[in-house]
Design an enzyme around this catalytic site. Sequence first.
Site, PDB file in Angstrom:
ATOM      1  N   GLY A   1       0.864  -1.185   0.000  1.00  0.00           N
ATOM      2  CA  GLY A   1       0.000   0.000   0.000  1.00  0.00           C
ATOM      3  C   GLY A   1       0.895   1.226   0.000  1.00  0.00           C
ATOM      4  O   GLY A   1       1.583   1.484   0.992  1.00  0.00           O
ATOM      5  N   ALA A   2       0.920   1.945  -1.132  1.00  0.00           N
ATOM      6  CA  ALA A   2       1.777   3.135  -1.230  1.00  0.00           C
ATOM      7  C   ALA A   2       0.942   4.404  -1.076  1.00  0.00           C
ATOM      8  O   ALA A   2       1.232   5.437  -1.677  1.00  0.00           O
ATOM      9  CB  ALA A   2       2.523   3.127  -2.570  1.00  0.00           C
ATOM     10  N   GLY A   3      -0.113   4.305  -0.291  1.00  0.00           N
ATOM     11  CA  GLY A   3      -0.959   5.469  -0.007  1.00  0.00           C
ATOM     12  C   GLY A   3      -0.335   6.310   1.089  1.00  0.00           C
ATOM     13  O   GLY A   3       0.892   6.304   1.280  1.00  0.00           O
ATOM     14  N   ASN A   4      -1.169   7.008   1.827  1.00  0.00           N
ATOM     15  CA  ASN A   4      -0.663   7.949   2.833  1.00  0.00           C
ATOM     16  C   ASN A   4       0.142   7.265   3.932  1.00  0.00           C
ATOM     17  O   ASN A   4       1.262   7.671   4.236  1.00  0.00           O
ATOM     18  CB  ASN A   4      -1.835   8.715   3.455  1.00  0.00           C
ATOM     19  CG  ASN A   4      -2.319   9.821   2.538  1.00  0.00           C
ATOM     20  OD1 ASN A   4      -1.569  10.326   1.702  1.00  0.00           O
ATOM     21  ND2 ASN A   4      -3.573  10.191   2.684  1.00  0.00           N
TER      22      ASN A   4
ATOM     23  N   GLY B   1       1.304   4.088   4.045  1.00  0.00           N
ATOM     24  CA  GLY B   1       2.382   3.250   3.512  1.00  0.00           C
ATOM     25  C   GLY B   1       3.588   4.068   3.093  1.00  0.00           C
ATOM     26  O   GLY B   1       4.733   3.763   3.473  1.00  0.00           O
TER      27      GLY B   1
ATOM     28  N   ASP C   1       1.973  -1.553  -4.526  1.00  0.00           N
ATOM     29  CA  ASP C   1       0.594  -1.066  -4.614  1.00  0.00           C
ATOM     30  C   ASP C   1       0.012  -1.610  -5.911  1.00  0.00           C
ATOM     31  O   ASP C   1       0.740  -1.992  -6.815  1.00  0.00           O
ATOM     32  CB  ASP C   1       0.558   0.466  -4.622  1.00  0.00           C
ATOM     33  CG  ASP C   1      -0.786   1.037  -4.191  1.00  0.00           C
ATOM     34  OD1 ASP C   1      -0.878   1.572  -3.076  1.00  0.00           O
ATOM     35  OD2 ASP C   1      -1.764   0.937  -4.968  1.00  0.00           O
TER      36      ASP C   1
ATOM     37  N   ASN D   1     -12.066  -4.954   2.418  1.00  0.00           N
ATOM     38  CA  ASN D   1     -10.691  -4.965   2.934  1.00  0.00           C
ATOM     39  C   ASN D   1     -10.239  -6.376   3.314  1.00  0.00           C
ATOM     40  O   ASN D   1      -9.060  -6.696   3.208  1.00  0.00           O
ATOM     41  CB  ASN D   1     -10.538  -3.983   4.095  1.00  0.00           C
ATOM     42  CG  ASN D   1     -10.369  -2.554   3.595  1.00  0.00           C
ATOM     43  OD1 ASN D   1     -10.243  -2.333   2.402  1.00  0.00           O
ATOM     44  ND2 ASN D   1     -10.369  -1.599   4.502  1.00  0.00           N
TER      45      ASN D   1
ATOM     46  N   ASN E   1      -7.723  -1.092   8.344  1.00  0.00           N
ATOM     47  CA  ASN E   1      -8.940  -1.185   9.159  1.00  0.00           C
ATOM     48  C   ASN E   1      -9.993  -2.088   8.523  1.00  0.00           C
ATOM     49  O   ASN E   1      -9.973  -2.259   7.318  1.00  0.00           O
ATOM     50  CB  ASN E   1      -9.542   0.220   9.324  1.00  0.00           C
ATOM     51  CG  ASN E   1      -8.958   0.953  10.520  1.00  0.00           C
ATOM     52  OD1 ASN E   1      -8.664   0.339  11.528  1.00  0.00           O
ATOM     53  ND2 ASN E   1      -8.820   2.258  10.396  1.00  0.00           N
TER      54      ASN E   1
ATOM     55  N   HIS F   1      -9.258  -1.029  18.419  1.00  0.00           N
ATOM     56  CA  HIS F   1      -8.922   0.292  17.894  1.00  0.00           C
ATOM     57  C   HIS F   1     -10.195   1.111  17.738  1.00  0.00           C
ATOM     58  O   HIS F   1     -11.193   0.618  17.256  1.00  0.00           O
ATOM     59  CB  HIS F   1      -8.237   0.109  16.546  1.00  0.00           C
ATOM     60  CG  HIS F   1      -7.742   1.383  15.955  1.00  0.00           C
ATOM     61  ND1 HIS F   1      -7.135   2.360  16.694  1.00  0.00           N
ATOM     62  CD2 HIS F   1      -7.758   1.827  14.681  1.00  0.00           C
ATOM     63  CE1 HIS F   1      -6.794   3.346  15.889  1.00  0.00           C
ATOM     64  NE2 HIS F   1      -7.162   3.056  14.672  1.00  0.00           N
TER      65      HIS F   1
HETATM   66  O1  TXD Z   1      -4.321   2.739  13.668  1.00  0.00           O
HETATM   67  C1  TXD Z   1      -4.467   2.199  12.602  1.00  0.00           C
HETATM   68  N1  TXD Z   1      -4.349   0.896  12.495  1.00  0.00           N
HETATM   69  C2  TXD Z   1      -4.757   2.998  11.389  1.00  0.00           C
HETATM   70  C3  TXD Z   1      -5.373   2.326  10.276  1.00  0.00           C
HETATM   71  C4  TXD Z   1      -4.337   4.336  11.279  1.00  0.00           C
HETATM   72  C5  TXD Z   1      -4.443   5.001  10.083  1.00  0.00           C
HETATM   73  C6  TXD Z   1      -4.976   4.379   8.896  1.00  0.00           C
HETATM   74  N2  TXD Z   1      -5.598   3.112   9.123  1.00  0.00           N
HETATM   75  C7  TXD Z   1      -6.030   2.321   7.965  1.00  0.00           C
HETATM   76  O2  TXD Z   1      -4.914   2.026   7.142  1.00  0.00           O
HETATM   77  C8  TXD Z   1      -7.011   3.000   7.038  1.00  0.00           C
HETATM   78  O3  TXD Z   1      -8.329   2.933   7.537  1.00  0.00           O
HETATM   79  C9  TXD Z   1      -6.840   2.154   5.792  1.00  0.00           C
HETATM   80  O4  TXD Z   1      -7.556   0.928   5.910  1.00  0.00           O
HETATM   81  C10 TXD Z   1      -5.329   1.837   5.789  1.00  0.00           C
HETATM   82  C11 TXD Z   1      -4.511   2.697   4.850  1.00  0.00           C
HETATM   83  O5  TXD Z   1      -4.749   4.058   5.107  1.00  0.00           O
HETATM   84  P1  TXD Z   1      -4.178   5.185   4.096  1.00  0.00           P
HETATM   85  O6  TXD Z   1      -4.545   6.496   4.670  1.00  0.00           O
HETATM   86  O7  TXD Z   1      -2.760   4.908   3.762  1.00  0.00           O
HETATM   87  O8  TXD Z   1      -5.083   4.898   2.821  1.00  0.00           O
HETATM   88  P2  TXD Z   1      -4.758   5.270   1.294  1.00  0.00           P
HETATM   89  O9  TXD Z   1      -3.943   6.517   1.215  1.00  0.00           O
HETATM   90  O10 TXD Z   1      -6.059   5.178   0.574  1.00  0.00           O
HETATM   91  O11 TXD Z   1      -3.812   4.073   0.809  1.00  0.00           O
HETATM   92  C12 TXD Z   1      -4.241   2.760   0.633  1.00  0.00           C
HETATM   93  C13 TXD Z   1      -3.485   2.191  -0.550  1.00  0.00           C
HETATM   94  C14 TXD Z   1      -3.860   2.851  -1.888  1.00  0.00           C
HETATM   95  O12 TXD Z   1      -2.712   3.404  -2.508  1.00  0.00           O
HETATM   96  C15 TXD Z   1      -4.438   1.697  -2.705  1.00  0.00           C
HETATM   97  O13 TXD Z   1      -4.151   1.775  -4.085  1.00  0.00           O
HETATM   98  C16 TXD Z   1      -3.733   0.513  -2.057  1.00  0.00           C
HETATM   99  O14 TXD Z   1      -3.775   0.799  -0.679  1.00  0.00           O
HETATM  100  N3  TXD Z   1      -4.353  -0.783  -2.351  1.00  0.00           N
HETATM  101  C17 TXD Z   1      -3.624  -1.898  -2.543  1.00  0.00           C
HETATM  102  N4  TXD Z   1      -2.301  -2.102  -2.502  1.00  0.00           N
HETATM  103  C18 TXD Z   1      -1.860  -3.358  -2.749  1.00  0.00           C
HETATM  104  N5  TXD Z   1      -2.685  -4.391  -3.012  1.00  0.00           N
HETATM  105  C19 TXD Z   1      -4.019  -4.229  -3.038  1.00  0.00           C
HETATM  106  N6  TXD Z   1      -4.821  -5.272  -3.286  1.00  0.00           N
HETATM  107  C20 TXD Z   1      -4.542  -2.934  -2.805  1.00  0.00           C
HETATM  108  N7  TXD Z   1      -5.790  -2.415  -2.773  1.00  0.00           N
HETATM  109  C21 TXD Z   1      -5.657  -1.106  -2.485  1.00  0.00           C
END
Ligand code: TXD
Length: 309
Positions: A10-13, A15, A34, A96, A121, A176
């Site tokens: 996951g290269a989002g925020n 990651g 990602d 998820n 989550n 959480h």
């Molecule tokens: O305390 C905690 N555990 C948390 C949890 C604190 C903050 C965020 N929390 C959870 O982490 C949030 O509710 C999300 O379920 C995740 C990721 O949060 P983020 O803010 O990083 O979300 P983004 O920016 O949307 O990034 C998610 C990335 C996005 O780039 C998608 O393209 C990618 O996940 N994605 C995947 N990557 C690889 N493989 C698959 N299958 C895939 N599907 C989506």
Amino acid sequence: MARPKVTVVGAGNVGATTAQYIVERELADVVLTDVVDGLPQGKALDLLQAGPVHGYDCRITGANDYEPTAGSDLIVITAGLARKPGMSRDDLLMMNAEIVGGVVAETTRRSPTAILIIVTNPLDAMAQLAFRRSGFPKQRVIGMAGVLDSARFRTFIAQELDVSVENVTAFVLGGHGDSMVPLPRYSTVAGIPITELLSKERLDALVKRTANGGAEIVALLKTGSAYYAPAASVVEMVEAILKDKKKVLPCTAYLEGEYGLKGLFVGVPVKLGRRGIEEIVQITLAPDEAAALGRSAAAVRELTDKLGI
Ligand code: TXD
């Protein structure tokens, strides 16, 4: 000596920020993956180019497939979807679960001795899913939530008393989010329990703000959720493991009778070292605290039952 290898899925925020903090501390080489074409490669290249300025030599690569993740020491899973208009919490749970289940299968097959840190989550249920799907021993599947929740609590306590955050320790147990269980009598400022320093009303207000900490940030950002403090929290766990620090931190762990709970992932104090969770630290809870932990566990159980795990 070869640097450890960490995969961040996951290269989002969360990651990408996790990858950034790992290399800035020179903890490990990082593979960022990602599903979005070019996203992990672009962020990895950008981070690599910050190396000469910051002075780190860690390698960072991006990929859309899992081959480059082979042989990782640690795998951080942040992949997932956030809730969109019209989607129920259950929809998010199911979607998820599908994503995390797939990621766990692909990564653990290639890194059979890795330690998993789950971030996606709903956290506790996703940790349980990762445990079941990987077949890994319970010591090597850990959820991140408590470090973040207690960091938020520490921030608010330090602000309230106008003391250094470094003086403040705080403990948070349970699932959480809404059902978390802060433990004020185990939370201190330079060793002094905060119950000695704050009135019950002020303390209750800080506890409430902590439980609501994620939602407060979502309401401000509008288009996403918190990521600096979540990533910092993940990296504290990564560091404790890779440096074998035996650090006691609140993490989501699989319980088999500890705290009167069985067959469920819930947030408890654990000792983190090179073998993952090296010990679940048991403390005596007051009756109201034990009841709150029970309610928190029941909320987690509801989700794991829905997934049938
Ligand atoms: O305390 C905690 N555990 C948390 C949890 C604190 C903050 C965020 N929390 C959870 O982490 C949030 O509710 C999300 O379920 C995740 C990721 O949060 P983020 O803010 O990083 O979300 P983004 O920016 O949307 O990034 C998610 C990335 C996005 O780039 C998608 O393209 C990618 O996940 N994605 C995947 N990557 C690889 N493989 C698959 N299958 C895939 N599907 C989506």
